[in-house]
Scaffold this active site. Sequence first.
Site, short mmCIF file in Angstrom:
data_model
loop_
_atom_site.label_atom_id
_atom_site.label_comp_id
_atom_site.label_asym_id
_atom_site.label_seq_id
_atom_site.Cartn_x
_atom_site.Cartn_y
_atom_site.Cartn_z
N ASP A 256 0.86 -1.27 -0.06
CA ASP A 256 0.02 -0.08 0.37
C ASP A 256 1.01 1.29 -0.02
OD1 ASP A 256 -2.23 1.36 -0.03
OD2 ASP A 256 -2.78 0.85 2.18
N HIS B 14 -8.94 -1.46 -8.57
CA HIS B 14 -8.77 -0.23 -7.55
C HIS B 14 -7.34 0.66 -8.34
CE1 HIS B 14 -8.54 1.68 -3.90
NE2 HIS B 14 -7.42 1.56 -3.79
#
Lengths: 419, 419
Positions: free
Chosen positions: A233, A327
Amino acid sequence: MPDTPEPAPAPPAAISRRRLLGTAGATGAAGLAAGATGGTLFGTAHAGSGTTPLTSVGSTAHPFHGPHQAGITSPLQAHGHLIAYDLDPGTDRRAAAALLRRWSATAAALMAGRGEEADGTHMSLDAGPCALTLTFGFGAALFDTLGLTDQRPTALAPLPEFSNDALDRSRSDGELFVQIGADDALVALAALRAVRRAALGTATPRWQMTGFNRTPGATAHPMSQRNLMGQIDGTNNPLPGDDDFDRRIFVPADGDPPWMAGGSYAVVRRIRMLLDTWEDLPVADQERVIGRRKADGAPLGGDTETTPVDLTALDDAGNPVIPVNAHVRVSSPETNDGAAMLRRPFSYQDGLLPDGAPDAGLLFICWQADPLRGFVPVQRKLDRGDALSPFLRHEASGLFAVPGGAAEGEYVGQALFEG
Amino acid sequence: MPDTPEPAPAPPAAISRRRLLGTAGATGAAGLAAGATGGTLFGTAHAGSGTTPLTSVGSTAHPFHGPHQAGITSPLQAHGHLIAYDLDPGTDRRAAAALLRRWSATAAALMAGRGEEADGTHMSLDAGPCALTLTFGFGAALFDTLGLTDQRPTALAPLPEFSNDALDRSRSDGELFVQIGADDALVALAALRAVRRAALGTATPRWQMTGFNRTPGATAHPMSQRNLMGQIDGTNNPLPGDDDFDRRIFVPADGDPPWMAGGSYAVVRRIRMLLDTWEDLPVADQERVIGRRKADGAPLGGDTETTPVDLTALDDAGNPVIPVNAHVRVSSPETNDGAAMLRRPFSYQDGLLPDGAPDAGLLFICWQADPLRGFVPVQRKLDRGDALSPFLRHEASGLFAVPGGAAEGEYVGQALFEG
């Protein structure tokens, strides 16, 4: 009590316990060097061994004073607390300013490792500063409460509602915001307690959340942070070295309102992850939801985590290599005029919900000069077409104006209260 | 995402990512040495750099197989989870045995750093074993449920009730007990998730608690653990080198019942600390409650933490230097025929209670060969006259039989299920 595992050798920059306590002169750390790894240092004799060095985990310190508050570009810490306060009834501008003055003094002392000055429990005695940061912000309601409505930034206008929001208002918003981060849990909690004690009689916690990131040294790849979905991330975060980093993240010196010069806006979202559902998904499907490989974070079809995302690539059958609702595509800066926010989250795990599902996910925090150019447009797109959305629940939300850093002798927010 | 703070240099024992993943031979770690601290190791290029070493935080591994389960004498870790499970209706002995077999395989893989084998989220990918331990135990109710009542140890008789108890039964007891500890939060949580997934369809969590200790390297004195009252804790713990350590902590090879040979009994107490009240107390008063100095843990009147407690010493006025109701006196092994338990706790912090008080304290865990010689007599005395009691609330309690370690090819509890 058994020893903790053998610590790593002390780096040259390690600072000594005596220096932390201010009881030794500049020569107190003499003789400390990278080679000083054995002997009594990690042995059983520790009483009175005042010059033993901390490892880098303990000795890392961030300055409290500066153009920006710490905790925005500071490296992610292993432990974090987010707390929102509401002023107690009858608290006026002067009392609020006094609170910010106390909080600033507390932060300056604790961040320098002087925990004994500002801590009712002394739970952080022995410990170094452990990369502690305290960061203070103001919610929209504060300005009405204190009769400062004309000073409220337009950027604090309420965030739009998103279709996937299921916000608990009792855990959202708040007049004051404090972010605490540190690489040691007791140092972080000592700061939380000290902040609370300094607020007694002036402000009361509205909500409080606790999170974590990796422990320094836990991985061979210090850059990689994984969230609780196991996904790397933050890859495309803007970097402090980027040309336009400051413009994207910080309010300029001639910004509006003037008291926000050098400040930033924090969007805080408590995003629960439906881990039971997610973990049932085969890895290949998880990767198509995200658009990146699980193992190394490389974009699908790419080589490494830092390989630029190629949204135009097609597979042999003529389909996009990165699915249309992945995403990484929906949130891609290439379709958002560049990433105008710095994501700096903590993960959280608060046990089990009544239905047995894990109450766990991401304390998403992003920083930007303007939420309308940072968080809002990205979240709007994600809200419409992100394949990840079915696995997420936005449960709480906050938006805070975080003023610039305090100069020596000043306190955070002084330009608002005394400007 | 920004880098984590600069890690400490890798110790010689560091193991490489490739070794963790089993994709390199014995020479995979060649070239790793204490001096290999620079270059790309902590730089930005990490994709494909498969031989970068972990620091000691990441590389520390405990063996799963052995005479005792790990997590009893293992050094305290920075993160911990305690979970109790109840068997799902209809689960028989064979299904319970299969669960212990799955849990053992999961534990063996994760403790060796093979997270990818047993983890639905992959959140511990990249990380080393980080001193992970998983420890499994059985509560009294399990034996009736499985028709093994004749195998239930007499030591699992319910603990006596103490006058200061205010136990929440929904967070107490349980048929199965799992303790997880690791020096990285994601490694610990990955294990928690893997344990849960392995139990699906067989057992359901009854309660779950999460705690922490210091991060390795956070202090200059690795021995000292402080609890959330700021007090150094665990000083008089028996040490594995002591002559009678094994006799006090572990059931002997010819113990009763035979399947508990090499095992131990765990008493688990969730002890909330009334921190608001405690922190209002001046340090000198806190020290008289405990009987030890705050700064260094030395007994009042003593020199260092390890100075023996002198309960006979009088001050100039003829009063005991250590007050008659001081915690260290009431719990002193000198008046309890020696400490017959090993305290190995985690602290916890679960936010704020409805009245605004911190929901924080100690996940007290102690290990002993016999609770009636370990926890019970000490707690009886504390219950009657401990100056610390007014600052504590015992909110949950559990007592578990923790069998000995599994040999290679065996699973934890095999001697019970197949004996």
